[in-house]
Scaffold this motif. Structure first.
Motif, PDB file in Angstrom:
ATOM      1  N   THR A  77     -56.759  12.910 -84.086  1.00  9.91           N
ATOM      2  CA  THR A  77     -55.368  13.371 -84.134  1.00  9.91           C
ATOM      3  C   THR A  77     -55.301  14.887 -84.290  1.00  9.91           C
ATOM      4  N   ALA A  78     -56.182  15.436 -85.107  1.00 18.52           N
ATOM      5  CA  ALA A  78     -56.246  16.900 -85.253  1.00 18.52           C
ATOM      6  C   ALA A  78     -56.595  17.539 -83.910  1.00 18.52           C
ATOM      7  N   GLY A  79     -57.530  16.941 -83.195  1.00 15.98           N
ATOM      8  CA  GLY A  79     -57.876  17.442 -81.869  1.00 15.98           C
ATOM      9  C   GLY A  79     -56.706  17.339 -80.908  1.00 15.98           C
ATOM     10  N   GLY A  80     -56.013  16.197 -80.933  1.00 17.25           N
ATOM     11  CA  GLY A  80     -54.852  16.012 -80.062  1.00 17.25           C
ATOM     12  C   GLY A  80     -53.763  17.030 -80.336  1.00 17.25           C
ATOM     13  N   LEU A  81     -53.507  17.281 -81.602  1.00 19.23           N
ATOM     14  CA  LEU A  81     -52.495  18.273 -81.976  1.00 19.23           C
ATOM     15  C   LEU A  81     -52.918  19.671 -81.531  1.00 19.23           C
ATOM     16  N   ALA A  82     -54.185  19.995 -81.714  1.00 18.46           N
ATOM     17  CA  ALA A  82     -54.675  21.311 -81.280  1.00 18.46           C
ATOM     18  C   ALA A  82     -54.531  21.473 -79.773  1.00 18.46           C
ATOM     19  N   GLY A  83     -54.914  20.455 -79.014  1.00 19.11           N
ATOM     20  CA  GLY A  83     -54.788  20.521 -77.559  1.00 19.11           C
ATOM     21  C   GLY A  83     -53.342  20.675 -77.120  1.00 19.11           C
TER      22      GLY A  83
END
Length: 148
Positions: free
Chosen positions: A8-14
């Motif tokens: 989720t952190a990766g998704g938000l960053a992307g």
């Protein structure tokens, strides 16, 4: 931190990088994709279909579109996951989202010009979404445990 939270952190960053890229380049490049316009049209169309009145203030509608973009793209890019396989998943997700952003707005009744104006616009659109997928993958990979 569990893998879903990391993804989720990766998704938000992307999603944040994608939105920042769109919003910056559209102010500098005449043929830049206008995904904000597609978002505003989508919100208006959905609200009208639901019998609601979309915001009349274009700045408010624009803000809604940006928030909607970040939320929906975060959820989508979360699918990149974590670990070394996040790289191919992020690239595939980004390329698929970019192709969809070029080819789907017309058939969905949102207009083609915002993401399909010129070949340059099309390439930039796919490139932006690919970048978002790769950022999601990079963060998911960086947060993953050694055994992922």
């Amino acid at each position: 931190m569990n893998n879903l939270l990391k993804a989720t952190a990766g998704g938000l960053a992307g999603a944040c990088v994608l939105t920042l890229l769109h919003e910056t380049v559209r102010r500098l490049v005449p043929d830049a994709p206008r995904m904000d316009v597609l978002g505003m049209r989508s919100i208006s169309k959905l609200m009208l279909a639901a019998g609601e009145e979309p915001p009349r203030d274009q700045q408010e509608l624009h803000s809604w579109a940006l928030v909607g973009d970040v939320i929906s793209n975060s959820v989508f890019y979360t699918l990149a996951g974590t670990g070394k396989d996040a790289w191919w998943r992020g690239a595939l997700l980004g390329a698929a989202a970019g192709a969809g952003a070029v080819y789907l707005p017309g058939p969905l009744g949102l207009g083609e010009e915002p993401s399909n104006k010129t070949t340059k616009t099309q390439v930039m659109t796919v490139g932006y979404y690919l970048m978002g997928g790769l950022v999601a993958a990079a963060v998911g990979y960086a947060l993953s445990d050694d055994e992922d």
